[in-house]
Design an enzyme around this catalytic site. Structure first.
Site, short mmCIF file in Angstrom:
data_model
loop_
_atom_site.label_atom_id
_atom_site.label_comp_id
_atom_site.label_asym_id
_atom_site.label_seq_id
_atom_site.Cartn_x
_atom_site.Cartn_y
_atom_site.Cartn_z
N SER A 1 -53.01 -0.01 -21.21
CA SER A 1 -53.82 0.33 -20.04
C SER A 1 -55.32 0.24 -20.30
O SER A 1 -55.78 0.29 -21.44
CB SER A 1 -53.47 1.75 -19.56
OG SER A 1 -52.18 1.78 -19.02
N ASN B 1 -45.69 0.30 -14.71
CA ASN B 1 -46.08 1.70 -14.87
C ASN B 1 -47.55 1.86 -14.54
O ASN B 1 -47.95 1.60 -13.39
CB ASN B 1 -45.65 2.30 -16.21
CG ASN B 1 -46.10 1.60 -17.46
OD1 ASN B 1 -45.55 0.55 -17.80
ND2 ASN B 1 -47.06 2.15 -18.17
N ASP B 2 -48.43 2.22 -15.45
CA ASP B 2 -49.77 2.69 -15.12
C ASP B 2 -50.57 1.71 -14.26
O ASP B 2 -50.60 0.51 -14.53
CB ASP B 2 -50.58 2.92 -16.39
CG ASP B 2 -49.91 3.85 -17.36
OD1 ASP B 2 -48.86 4.42 -17.02
OD2 ASP B 2 -50.45 4.01 -18.47
N GLU C 1 -53.63 10.93 -22.36
CA GLU C 1 -53.49 9.54 -21.94
C GLU C 1 -54.29 9.29 -20.66
O GLU C 1 -54.53 10.18 -19.86
CB GLU C 1 -52.02 9.22 -21.69
CG GLU C 1 -51.18 9.21 -22.96
CD GLU C 1 -49.87 8.47 -22.77
OE1 GLU C 1 -49.65 7.50 -23.49
OE2 GLU C 1 -49.08 8.87 -21.90
N GLN D 1 -49.62 -2.11 -15.50
CA GLN D 1 -48.74 -2.36 -16.63
C GLN D 1 -47.44 -2.97 -16.12
O GLN D 1 -46.81 -2.42 -15.22
CB GLN D 1 -48.47 -1.06 -17.37
CG GLN D 1 -49.69 -0.47 -18.07
CD GLN D 1 -50.04 -1.25 -19.33
OE1 GLN D 1 -49.47 -1.04 -20.38
NE2 GLN D 1 -50.98 -2.18 -19.20
N ARG E 1 -56.38 5.04 -27.05
CA ARG E 1 -56.05 4.06 -26.02
C ARG E 1 -56.63 4.43 -24.64
O ARG E 1 -57.21 5.47 -24.44
CB ARG E 1 -54.54 3.90 -25.89
CG ARG E 1 -53.75 5.18 -25.65
CD ARG E 1 -52.26 4.85 -25.62
NE ARG E 1 -51.40 6.03 -25.47
CZ ARG E 1 -50.85 6.69 -26.47
NH1 ARG E 1 -51.08 6.31 -27.72
NH2 ARG E 1 -50.06 7.74 -26.25
N ASP E 2 -56.43 3.47 -23.71
CA ASP E 2 -56.69 3.63 -22.28
C ASP E 2 -58.17 3.78 -21.95
O ASP E 2 -58.61 4.81 -21.39
CB ASP E 2 -55.92 4.83 -21.72
CG ASP E 2 -54.44 4.82 -22.10
OD1 ASP E 2 -53.90 3.72 -22.31
OD2 ASP E 2 -53.84 5.90 -22.18
#
Length: 491
Positions: free
Chosen positions: A107, A43-44, A221, A60, A167-168
């Site tokens: 991430s 994913n990311d 996000e 990810q 996060r991230d």
């Protein structure tokens, strides 16, 4: 901390990849020129960076399954953004702060300091307080093998911020200091928190850089922040903002206060399958963007992640795009110029008149192509221009360019017997003399750029190999097409 535990986890995952990559690579739905993992789920995009003369991407990654799971960081390098060489997994869940079975190494981003490559990422864990997210650090001297900082985590959620919505991290350098933002949630509303450091290890909270008051959801996000010209840009993927899933804000930023004030906003991509974009500066000073070409099950339009899991994989990235600022208050996006290096099988027409009966357009093999043209609005009488893509007698994806109502719709309900839904957006540029259109097609994706990239729709589709026809038709009159150029794309 045990470096051996991460090394063991990486070795085990690499063995699985080596045992299964040949079988996965033979899948009939694999993309030709969009980045994918060797096996499993991705994913990311993470840690995008130009380092020692190469493009590095991290991502990810669940190497074991075509579904989301415990997250690793995959790693690949390229000289041209299209030919990628897979490197060993960079990060694996291994420590108390990043080894949650439904989490792992989430991430983050990358930065170079003193010729050492640093990764900042979110570690996910549960140590008696429920699902927790903290920011962590790892580094590499060779750009391949990474070590986690023994003092991790380096940043924990401040008071009042939900520790399961934190996060991230995205990091950058400015005038000798390092800055980092994280997506977060405070009192049920989305926000971005800003930190400052002199050494990438010790961080000081500066301010809530920007926040939602409900209009932009409950969590931002994968935030990104950068300067274009004399403006600053914040991009994020808001949760809880309806169908607004990838947005940008343009405004002014004060490093003294750490506060960002935006004066305009817009959607990066209106498609179903575009999420968590991240940008970086390459060696030529271009602002390049990559994004995950899929979506999450909490989105209002979500159906599923597609049938590719049957082949042991799921997920790809959009075609790399260059970001540009227009008029100080809008962003536009276009495929990087390197895509033209892989053009084959050209077809050109300087002028073409199309009407209500479909006109077939040669597009190489009908699956892997890059097509551009402009609609001469002054001499076009049609209300709607229809683009019939990846079609046979039963299936097609249709893009409707409604010139009368300034509306763009991409309908994939008849694409393949699997996909569902139609995306829609305002169609900018209809007051100009011409309206540009570009379609980038790969085995399981369509990316449509209108009005010089000010409007983008990206969608995944899963048609059979026989769906290779492309035709243009109209409603309510004729359309005058200029400078049509069609190329196959072969890597």
């Amino acid at each position: 901390m045990s470096q051996k535990s991460m090394a063991f986890a990486i070795a085990h995952a690499q063995q699985h990849i080596n045992d299964h990559k040949a079988q996965v690579s033979a899948g009939v739905m694999r993309q030709e020129y969009h980045f994918m993992g060797q096996t499993g789920w991705i994913n990311d995009p993470n840690g995008l960076i130009w380092f020692r003369g190469q493009y590095h991407i991290f991502y990810q990654f669940n190497p074991y399954s075509g579904f989301w799971g415990r997250m690793f960081w995959g790693h690949a390098v390229s000289d041209d953004l299209f030919h990628w060489r897979y490197l060993p997994i960079a990060l694996a869940p291994s420590e108390w702060y990043d080894d949650h079975p439904q989490g792992g190494c989430f991430s983050g981003s990358a930065i170079v300091k003193d010729d050492r490559l640093y990764l900042l990422y979110t570690g996910t864990s549960n140590n008696g307080r429920g699902f927790e997210q903290n920011q962590c650090l790892a580094w590499s001297d060779d750009g391949i093998h990474f070590s986690k900082y023994e003092g991790n985590p380096i940043i924990s959620a401040p008071e009042g911020v939900s520790h399961d919505f934190f996060r991230d991290p995205k990091v950058w350098e400015h005038e000798g200091a390092y800055y980092l933002i994280c997506g977060a949630q405070r009192h049920g509303q989305a926000c971005v928190l800003l930190y400052r450091s002199n050494d990438l290890i010790n961080w000081q909270f500066l301010n809530t850089m920007a926040e939602s008051r409900g209009e932009w959801g409950y969590m931002w996000e994968c935030p990104d922040f950068f300067q274009l010209g004399d403006r600053h840009v914040l991009i994020c993927s808001p949760m809880g903002a309806g169908e607004r899933t990838v947005v940008y804000f343009i405004g002014d930023f004060d490093y003294r206060t750490g506060r960002f004030s935006y004066t305009s906003n817009g959607e990066i991509d209106w498609g179903f399958d575009f999420y968590a974009p991240q940008t970086f500066l390459d060696g030529a000073g271009r602002r390049i963007m990559l994004a995950w070409a899929n979506c999450w099950d909490w989105m209002p339009f979500w159906k599923d992640w597609g049938p590719t899991y049957r082949e042991g994989w799921c997920g790809s990235f959009c075609v790399p795009r260059e970001v540009r600022l227009e008029g100080g208050d809008k962003l536009a996006f276009e495929p990087v110029r390197e895509l033209s290096l892989f053009h084959v099988d050209p077809y050109e027409s300087q002028h073409m008149l199309v009407g209500t009966e479909p006109t077939d357009i040669p597009v190489s093999d009908g699956v892997h192509y890059d097509l551009t043209f402009s609609i001469d609005l002054a001499s076009t009488t049609a209300d709607v221009v229809e683009l019939h893509m990846r079609a046979d007698k039963q299936h097609e994806t249709v893009c409707y360019l409604d010139l009368k109502r300034a509306l763009m719709v991409v309908d994939r309900n008849r694409a393949d017997g699997w996909s569902k839904g139609a995306t829609r957006s305002t169609l900018t540029g209809v007051r100009n003399g011409t309206l540009s259109v570009r379609i980038v097609s790969d085995r399981t994706s369509l990316e449509i750029f209108a009005d010089e990239g000010r409007v983008c729709h990206s969608l995944n589709i899963f048609p059979k190999n026989g769906c290779k026809e492309f035709a243009i038709s109209t409603q309510g009159g004729e359309a005058s097409l200029l400078d049509l150029q069609s190329y196959g794309v072969q890597i």
